[in-house]
Design a protein around this motif. Structure first.
Motif, PDB file in Angstrom:
ATOM      1  N   ALA A   1     -72.688 -59.835  65.761  1.00 44.38           N
ATOM      2  CA  ALA A   1     -72.392 -58.696  65.472  1.00 44.38           C
ATOM      3  C   ALA A   1     -73.330 -57.675  65.294  1.00 44.38           C
ATOM      4  CB  ALA A   1     -71.266 -58.163  64.490  1.00 44.38           C
ATOM      5  N   GLU A   2     -73.345 -56.446  66.083  1.00 49.41           N
ATOM      6  CA  GLU A   2     -74.283 -55.609  66.131  1.00 49.41           C
ATOM      7  C   GLU A   2     -74.089 -54.541  64.860  1.00 49.41           C
ATOM      8  OE1 GLU A   2     -75.103 -52.376  69.193  1.00 49.41           O
ATOM      9  OE2 GLU A   2     -76.644 -54.087  69.761  1.00 49.41           O
ATOM     10  N   ARG A   3     -72.836 -54.240  64.670  1.00 43.79           N
ATOM     11  CA  ARG A   3     -72.456 -53.086  63.851  1.00 43.79           C
ATOM     12  C   ARG A   3     -71.032 -53.635  63.461  1.00 43.79           C
ATOM     13  NH1 ARG A   3     -74.969 -48.666  62.715  1.00 43.79           N
ATOM     14  NH2 ARG A   3     -73.772 -46.638  61.882  1.00 43.79           N
ATOM     15  N   VAL A   4     -70.867 -53.299  62.060  1.00 43.09           N
ATOM     16  CA  VAL A   4     -69.667 -53.477  61.468  1.00 43.09           C
ATOM     17  C   VAL A   4     -69.134 -52.171  60.644  1.00 43.09           C
ATOM     18  CG1 VAL A   4     -67.980 -55.173  60.045  1.00 43.09           C
ATOM     19  CG2 VAL A   4     -70.206 -55.949  61.290  1.00 43.09           C
ATOM     20  N   TRP A   5     -67.960 -51.759  60.754  1.00 46.61           N
ATOM     21  CA  TRP A   5     -67.382 -50.672  59.842  1.00 46.61           C
ATOM     22  C   TRP A   5     -66.047 -50.713  59.394  1.00 46.61           C
ATOM     23  CZ3 TRP A   5     -68.009 -50.755  65.248  1.00 46.61           C
ATOM     24  CH2 TRP A   5     -66.927 -50.316  65.845  1.00 46.61           C
ATOM     25  N   SER A   6     -65.526 -49.841  58.704  1.00 50.73           N
ATOM     26  CA  SER A   6     -64.238 -49.727  58.167  1.00 50.73           C
ATOM     27  C   SER A   6     -63.502 -48.244  58.635  1.00 50.73           C
ATOM     28  CB  SER A   6     -63.950 -49.960  56.952  1.00 50.73           C
ATOM     29  OG  SER A   6     -64.777 -48.903  55.986  1.00 50.73           O
ATOM     30  N   GLY A   7     -62.378 -48.113  58.801  1.00 55.24           N
ATOM     31  CA  GLY A   7     -61.876 -46.671  58.948  1.00 55.24           C
ATOM     32  C   GLY A   7     -60.531 -46.590  58.139  1.00 55.24           C
ATOM     33  N   ARG A   8     -60.519 -45.419  57.666  1.00 56.03           N
ATOM     34  CA  ARG A   8     -59.313 -45.160  56.752  1.00 56.03           C
ATOM     35  C   ARG A   8     -58.106 -44.542  57.299  1.00 56.03           C
ATOM     36  NH1 ARG A   8     -61.601 -42.331  51.742  1.00 56.03           N
ATOM     37  NH2 ARG A   8     -63.055 -43.984  52.110  1.00 56.03           N
ATOM     38  N   MET A   9     -57.030 -44.923  57.492  1.00 55.43           N
ATOM     39  CA  MET A   9     -55.859 -44.241  58.117  1.00 55.43           C
ATOM     40  C   MET A   9     -54.910 -43.767  57.064  1.00 55.43           C
ATOM     41  SD  MET A   9     -55.241 -47.139  61.079  1.00 55.43           S
ATOM     42  CE  MET A   9     -55.150 -48.313  59.991  1.00 55.43           C
ATOM     43  N   GLY A  10     -54.230 -42.592  57.336  1.00 56.85           N
ATOM     44  CA  GLY A  10     -53.123 -42.268  56.439  1.00 56.85           C
ATOM     45  C   GLY A  10     -51.897 -42.343  57.033  1.00 56.85           C
ATOM     46  N   PHE A  11     -51.084 -43.379  56.382  1.00 53.11           N
ATOM     47  CA  PHE A  11     -49.894 -43.904  56.900  1.00 53.11           C
ATOM     48  C   PHE A  11     -48.671 -43.226  56.204  1.00 53.11           C
ATOM     49  CE2 PHE A  11     -51.728 -46.991  59.565  1.00 53.11           C
ATOM     50  CZ  PHE A  11     -51.059 -47.803  59.919  1.00 53.11           C
ATOM     51  N   THR A  12     -47.633 -42.854  56.701  1.00 51.91           N
ATOM     52  CA  THR A  12     -46.301 -42.480  56.145  1.00 51.91           C
ATOM     53  C   THR A  12     -45.531 -43.573  56.185  1.00 51.91           C
ATOM     54  OG1 THR A  12     -45.667 -41.594  58.195  1.00 51.91           O
ATOM     55  CG2 THR A  12     -46.736 -40.131  57.044  1.00 51.91           C
ATOM     56  N   ARG A  13     -44.465 -43.556  55.317  1.00 50.31           N
ATOM     57  CA  ARG A  13     -43.341 -44.619  55.345  1.00 50.31           C
ATOM     58  C   ARG A  13     -42.576 -44.586  56.374  1.00 50.31           C
ATOM     59  NH1 ARG A  13     -40.380 -43.426  49.670  1.00 50.31           N
ATOM     60  NH2 ARG A  13     -38.833 -44.838  51.064  1.00 50.31           N
ATOM     61  N   HIS A  14     -42.605 -43.702  57.095  1.00 51.49           N
ATOM     62  CA  HIS A  14     -41.742 -43.759  58.527  1.00 51.49           C
ATOM     63  C   HIS A  14     -42.315 -43.974  59.745  1.00 51.49           C
ATOM     64  CE1 HIS A  14     -42.850 -39.549  58.755  1.00 51.49           C
ATOM     65  NE2 HIS A  14     -41.855 -39.220  57.689  1.00 51.49           N
ATOM     66  N   ARG A  15     -43.843 -44.047  59.532  1.00 51.52           N
ATOM     67  CA  ARG A  15     -44.657 -43.874  60.549  1.00 51.52           C
ATOM     68  C   ARG A  15     -44.672 -43.155  61.658  1.00 51.52           C
ATOM     69  NH1 ARG A  15     -47.171 -49.083  60.777  1.00 51.52           N
ATOM     70  NH2 ARG A  15     -47.543 -48.870  63.186  1.00 51.52           N
ATOM     71  N   MET A  16     -44.134 -41.834  61.210  1.00 51.19           N
ATOM     72  CA  MET A  16     -44.165 -40.662  62.250  1.00 51.19           C
ATOM     73  C   MET A  16     -45.333 -39.727  61.488  1.00 51.19           C
ATOM     74  SD  MET A  16     -42.573 -41.046  64.872  1.00 51.19           S
ATOM     75  CE  MET A  16     -42.276 -39.634  65.749  1.00 51.19           C
ATOM     76  N   PRO A  17     -45.870 -38.735  62.133  1.00 54.10           N
ATOM     77  CA  PRO A  17     -46.441 -37.569  61.635  1.00 54.10           C
ATOM     78  C   PRO A  17     -45.919 -36.861  60.711  1.00 54.10           C
ATOM     79  CG  PRO A  17     -47.021 -37.911  63.909  1.00 54.10           C
ATOM     80  CD  PRO A  17     -45.705 -38.642  63.615  1.00 54.10           C
ATOM     81  N   LEU A  18     -46.602 -36.262  59.704  1.00 54.07           N
ATOM     82  CA  LEU A  18     -45.913 -35.097  58.996  1.00 54.07           C
ATOM     83  C   LEU A  18     -46.462 -33.962  59.545  1.00 54.07           C
ATOM     84  CD1 LEU A  18     -47.323 -36.482  55.599  1.00 54.07           C
ATOM     85  CD2 LEU A  18     -44.978 -36.647  56.398  1.00 54.07           C
ATOM     86  N   ALA A  19     -45.865 -33.223  60.349  1.00 53.92           N
ATOM     87  CA  ALA A  19     -45.826 -31.983  61.161  1.00 53.92           C
ATOM     88  C   ALA A  19     -44.624 -31.119  60.756  1.00 53.92           C
ATOM     89  CB  ALA A  19     -45.963 -32.327  62.537  1.00 53.92           C
ATOM     90  N   THR A  20     -44.859 -30.560  59.585  1.00 49.29           N
ATOM     91  CA  THR A  20     -43.775 -29.618  59.121  1.00 49.29           C
ATOM     92  C   THR A  20     -44.268 -28.335  58.351  1.00 49.29           C
ATOM     93  OG1 THR A  20     -41.877 -29.885  57.396  1.00 49.29           O
ATOM     94  CG2 THR A  20     -43.960 -31.012  57.130  1.00 49.29           C
ATOM     95  N   PRO A  21     -43.558 -27.371  58.233  1.00 48.63           N
ATOM     96  CA  PRO A  21     -44.044 -26.446  57.504  1.00 48.63           C
ATOM     97  C   PRO A  21     -43.733 -26.753  55.896  1.00 48.63           C
ATOM     98  CG  PRO A  21     -41.727 -25.736  58.257  1.00 48.63           C
ATOM     99  CD  PRO A  21     -42.396 -27.133  58.841  1.00 48.63           C
ATOM    100  N   LEU A  22     -44.655 -26.242  55.118  1.00 45.83           N
ATOM    101  CA  LEU A  22     -44.592 -26.519  53.564  1.00 45.83           C
ATOM    102  C   LEU A  22     -44.194 -25.042  52.850  1.00 45.83           C
ATOM    103  CD1 LEU A  22     -47.943 -28.502  52.941  1.00 45.83           C
ATOM    104  CD2 LEU A  22     -45.433 -29.253  52.926  1.00 45.83           C
TER     105      LEU A  22
END
Length: 433
Positions: free
Chosen positions: A332-353
Motif C-alpha cells: 500500500a502506498e496510502r491508506v485512509w478513512s472517510g466519514r459518511m453521513g447515513f440516514t435510516r432510510h438511505r435517502m438524502p435529507l433534502a427538505t425545508p426546515l
C-alpha cells in the motif's frame, strides 16, 4: 504504513495548485442564497444555482473537498443509495420514476460539466456489480429489470465472462452498468468550486458557521470574523465539523469506510485486471476497487465507526490478496478513512426546515451523482418553483439514534458481516477478518 491523519486524500494536489476562493470570510456580506458546506453537496447546489443566474455565497469550515467528497472511491453511479425497490415502495412507481430520472440526468450532467469546465479528471465508463452470492438466473433478471427501469442497457456477465475481465475465481457473475463512470472525486469537487466562482458565486474557506440567526426576511450566518445575511440558506454539512442548526446531525449516523491505493503495479495490474471498469461487490461491508490512470489500484471497503481501527492496512491488503492472489506482494502506498453521513432510510435529507432554511445532506456513501441530482432539484425549487424536491421530503427525517445510534449500528454491522462470512464459508470461499 499507518493511516494518514491530516487530509488523507489519495490524489495529491501539486504545489502549484492555487487556493480556491477567499481564505476566510471577513466583514459582512449580503446574498439571496447562502450555502453552508463546501463539499460536493454544497457545491452542487451552488453550481446549479449559478447556472440559473443566481450568485450564492458558499461558506466552508475547512478546505474544499477535504471531507468525504475528496476521500471516496470515485464511483459515479445511476440511482440512489436506497434500493430501487425501497424507493418504489415508498413513493409508488410513478413518483419513483421521477427520482430515477433525476439521478440518471445527474450522471449525464456531471459528465457534461467535466467537459464544459475542463475539470482535470479522466472519466472512465463502466461500473460492475460483482456477486459472491447471486446465481446466474438472478443476475440475468436483475440486469433486465435495471435496463427496463433506467432505460440503460445493463449487461449480465456470467462467471466465465467476468473471469475473462478480472483474473479471479471468487465471483459467481455480475452486472455491468455501461452508463455509470468512475473518476477523481477530489478533482470533481474542486472543479465544481472553480465553476461556482467563474459563474459569479462567492466562496470562503476556513469559515465555519457558528450560529444561524433568524431575521425579518431571511437568516444571518455568523462566523468568527464575519457575517452573511441571506434570504435563503441551504445547510449542506454532513458528519465532518459542527452542524450549526442541530437538526441535520439529529438524523445522521456517522459511518466510516476505508480505502488504500497501491504502489504502481505496471504489468501486474494488466495481468490481473483486463477491463477498465470499476467494481463493487454484494457483501454487506461492500468491497470496491478500480484501476487508476497512473497504474495504481484503489481498493476500498469495510464499514466501521472509528477512523483508524487496529490492523486496518493488513486487513485491506488481505482482502485484495484473497480476491487477486497473483497480487500477493503488492504494498500500500496510502491508506485512509472517510466519514459518511447515513440516514435510516438511505435517502438524502433534502427538505425545508423552515421558510428560509433547507437541508441537503445524508447521501449515504452514494453522493458522487446524487449530490448533483439534489442540487438540480433544490435550485429548481428555490428559483423556479419546481416541486419535485418534495418527493425526497416524503422520506422524512427519522432520528439516527443519538448516542445509542453508533452502538446499535456496530452490533448490526457485526452481525451482517458474520452472516456474509458464514455464507462464503458454506460456498467454499474464505472471508477476510
Amino acid at each position: 504504513m499507518s493511516c494518514a491523519c491530516s487530509i488523507p486524500i489519495y490524489y495529491e494536489l501539486p504545489d502549484s495548485e492555487p487556493p480556491i476562493g477567499a481564505a476566510a470570510l471577513e466583514g459582512d456580506q449580503d446574498t439571496d442564497i447562502a450555502v453552508v458546506g463546501g463539499g460536493l453537496a454544497g457545491l452542487a447546489v451552488a453550481l446549479s444555482l449559478v447556472e440559473r443566474g443566481a450568485k450564492p455565497v458558499v461558506l466552508e469550515a475547512a478546505q474544499v473537498g477535504d471531507g468525504a467528497s475528496g476521500r471516496n472511491g470515485g464511483f459515479l453511479q445511476l440511482g440512489w443509495a436506497a434500493d430501487d425497490e425501497r424507493v418504489e415502495a415508498a413513493l409508488g412507481s410513478t413518483d419513483a420514476a421521477v427520482l430515477f430520472e433525476a439521478a440518471k440526468d445527474a450522471v449525464a450532467l456531471v459528465k457534461a460539466r467535466v467537459a464544459r469546465h475542463a475539470i482535470r479528471t479522466e472519466v472512465t465508463p463502466g461500473i460492475v456489480e460483482a456477486s459472491f452470492f447471486a446465481g446466474e438466473d438472478e443476475l440475468r433478471r436483475r440486469a433486465d429489470l435495471l435496463a427496463r427501469r433506467h432505460g440503460v442497457p445493463f449487461e449480465h456477465l456470467d462467471r466465465a465472462k467476468l473471469k475473462e475481465l478480472y483474473r479471479t475465481s471468487v465471483y459467481r457473475g455480475g452486472v455491468l452498468d455501461p452508463c455509470s463512470v468512475h473518476l477523481d472525486p477530489l478533482a470533481l469537487t474542486r472543479g465544481y468550486a472553480r465553476a461556482v466562482l467563474a459563474g459569479g458565486g462567492r466562496l470562503f474557506e476556513h469559515s465555519p458557521v457558528h450560529a444561524l440567526v433568524p431575521e425579518p426576511g431571511g437568516i444571518r450566518l455568523v462566523t468568527a470574523q464575519g457575517r452573511v445575511r441571506a434570504r435563503q440558506v441551504v445547510l449542506a454539512t454532513s458528519v465532518y465539523g459542527q452542524d450549526p442548526d442541530g437538526r441535520a446531525a439529529w438524523a445522521l449516523l456517522p459511518v466510516m469506510t476505508y480505502a488504500l491505493v497501491t504502489e504502481p503495479l505496471g504489468r501486474r495490474l494488466e495481468e490481473a485486471i483486463r477491463a477498465p471498469y470499476a467494481v463493487f461487490d454484494d457483501r454487506f461491508a461492500m468491497g470496491y476497487w478500480r484501476p487508476l490512470p497512473d497504474g495504481r489500484l484503489l481498493w476500498g471497503g469495510k464499514i466501521g465507526l472509528t477512523d483508524a481501527p487496529r490492523g486496518l492496512e493488513a486487513a485491506m491488503l488481505a482482502d485484495l490478496r484473497w480476491i487477486f492472489p497473483q497480487l500477493g506482494s503488492v504494498a500500500a502506498e496510502r491508506v485512509w478513512s472517510g466519514r459518511m453521513g447515513f440516514t435510516r432510510h438511505r435517502m438524502p435529507l433534502a427538505t425545508p426546515l423552515g421558510p428560509n432554511l433547507w437541508l441537503a445532506t445524508g447521501f449515504c456513501g452514494h453522493g458522487l451523482g446524487t449530490t448533483t441530482a439534489v442540487g438540480e432539484l433544490l435550485a429548481a425549487a428555490l428559483l423556479e418553483g419546481d416541486r419535485r424536491i418534495d418527493l425526497l421530503a416524503r422520506f422524512g427525517r427519522p432520528w439516527a439514534g443519538g448516542v445509542f445510534g453508533p452502538l446499535a449500528a456496530q452490533l448490526l454491522y457485526g452481525w451482517l458481516e458474520l452472516r456474509d462470512h458464514v455464507r462464503l464459508r458454506r460456498m467454499g470461499s474464505t472471508t477476510i477478518s
